[in-house]
Design an enzyme around this catalytic site. Sequence first.
Site, PDB file in Angstrom:
ATOM      1  N   THR A 382      43.189  46.329  43.887  1.00 50.08           N
ATOM      2  CA  THR A 382      42.924  45.251  44.943  1.00 50.08           C
ATOM      3  C   THR A 382      41.936  45.654  45.592  1.00 50.08           C
ATOM      4  OG1 THR A 382      45.333  44.861  44.941  1.00 50.08           O
ATOM      5  CG2 THR A 382      44.257  44.589  47.136  1.00 50.08           C
ATOM      6  N   ASN A 402      45.994  41.644  41.453  1.00 52.31           N
ATOM      7  CA  ASN A 402      47.247  42.465  41.232  1.00 52.31           C
ATOM      8  C   ASN A 402      46.763  43.795  40.230  1.00 52.31           C
ATOM      9  OD1 ASN A 402      49.701  43.684  41.515  1.00 52.31           O
ATOM     10  ND2 ASN A 402      50.584  42.398  39.934  1.00 52.31           N
ATOM     11  N   ASP A 424      54.547  40.623  40.796  1.00 53.87           N
ATOM     12  CA  ASP A 424      54.915  40.886  42.181  1.00 53.87           C
ATOM     13  C   ASP A 424      56.270  40.305  42.739  1.00 53.87           C
ATOM     14  OD1 ASP A 424      53.202  42.899  42.851  1.00 53.87           O
ATOM     15  OD2 ASP A 424      52.081  41.589  44.069  1.00 53.87           O
ATOM     16  N   SER A 453      53.686  40.229  48.814  1.00 56.37           N
ATOM     17  CA  SER A 453      52.940  41.377  48.566  1.00 56.37           C
ATOM     18  C   SER A 453      53.063  42.328  49.515  1.00 56.37           C
ATOM     19  CB  SER A 453      51.335  40.407  49.072  1.00 56.37           C
ATOM     20  OG  SER A 453      50.452  41.308  49.209  1.00 56.37           O
TER      21      SER A 453
END
Length: 571
Positions: A382, A402, A424, A453
């Site tokens: 990220t 991701n 996720d 997230s």
Amino acid sequence: MKKIIILSFLCVAKIFVSAQTKPIIGAGKEVDPYHYAIVKSQTFNKASVACASPIAANVGAAIMKQGGNAFDAAIAVNFALAVVYPGAGNIGGGGFMVAKTTTGKTIALDYRETAPAKAFRDMYLDSNGKPQLNLSQYGRLSSGVPGTVAGLFSMHQHAKLLIKTLIQPAIDLAENGFAISAREANSLNAMRESFLKNSSTRSAFIKDVKWKEGDTLIQKELAETLKRIRDLGQKGFYEGKTAELIVAEMQKGNGIISLNDLKNYTVKERTALVFTYKGNTIIGMPPSSSGGIIVCQLMKMMEKRYLDGFQTPRTTQLMVEAERRAYADRAEYMGDPDFWKVPIKTLTSDTYLQQRMLDFDSTKATPSKNIKAGMIKESEETTHISIIDQYGNVVSITTTLNNSYGSRTVVAGAGFILNDEMDDFSVKPGVPNMYGALGGEANAIQPNKRMLSAMSPTIVLDKNNKPFIVTGTPGGTTIPTSVFQTLINIIEFNMNATDAVNQPKFHHQWFPDEVAIEKGFSVETRKQLEAMGYKIVERSAIGRTEVIKILPNGKRETAADKRGDDSVAGF
Ligand code: DON
């Protein structure tokens, strides 16, 4: 290509010198993609940016120099990162932004990916109910509907310059190429087989011989996609040729993203998660990220306790126990707020958080199996960008595909990588995702839902309500704990931006029941924690944090994490 290492008091620079003579690109033509320096830390008078790539940081500074504000810089840096940092910079992923404007406005933008309309709860389970994580983590089926381009257009309402000015550096970088770093060469080499396996055509990332430092990476198809965005706006991505190329890519395998999914994607403007810590105001990202709530819980669980020093056994134990409890809450209570009622108020209330620590025992580890989510009655890639401009606007953005290089599926004909964000979601209660995070109903897969997230773009205002810290980091579940430690390092231990970023970090996430530490973590503290019953494991780097600390005299102390090619720029 030669490398020169310059060491000075506040600045570590590595200058790439290339024989290339291709045109210099960007705003004001001052960004040179073949000769650039990695600057780790510098204090600027007016405006600065810290991000994962020196070229992108230079683009951001150049945009502000020509009068653009922090939002202009953020848009330009994002597009540039999509070219020069393909592992995480993206147009095929999503992200979050928190910002504070000079006029006092607080903004929280959620441009997280969504599950395609054809997604369903058990889509990653085989006929025996066994999770098939290869499908949620790689290839077409792992991709959520990308949010980044819509996010950047939404940011643009706060910007001053035209999109075509802000995207042009990225177009030039994609079309003419740039000199890659040793780190980028190594990761592209490591990804070769995965790209070939998960993409339908040979992308710009595949070469017959190994990539090496200084090679030029040219991405013609990506340049064309960026031009469609420049010329047609958001529709240049979500409709027409680019959308058709995405859907065509889906149809080459098991992908389910449709033209309607793309056309219907919407950015959500959220109410920022705002709380106070010892007189400072902290602005974080609310759900669909768990980041802001976790950072708030962690800070609040510290606020009334005595922290006796940086990474002492006592302080570390306290922080670890807070982390354990916050991650237990995440697994139970957090998910997309448009689909699941997240009890934000309770989770972040002083009373609840004091109660959460009542069973804390300062002499020994609390086993995670004894910790459940609190009782509530109320119904590894990220990238982060920290920016402050000469006007006083601050922008903090974390964005991702991701995993590193996302799904490894490059959209044929469009040249960009799709995310693998579907991982996720909780693919099955009790089954950890790639970061070991657990989840249940709150984060189960549903059509059009956003996957939970941990990204935590954060801004701290000082006691006079003036910007004080702009920070954030990659790192999956370690994101909120890295932000937490960075804030504690600065607010409690008065560290400068560079030390706050570069000190070794530690991490606990409830399960697995262990404390992960980075190399360099205090040997003495480790020994004492082990004696109290903690399992300690050394792991790879935690986070790549970018910090701007605004000093009392207004100067912008700007630091890029030593853990990558991260770099700062400004004036
Ligand atoms: O949104 C999240 O929490 C994850 N998709 C972030 C992934 C990440 O940070 C990977 N980087 N190291």
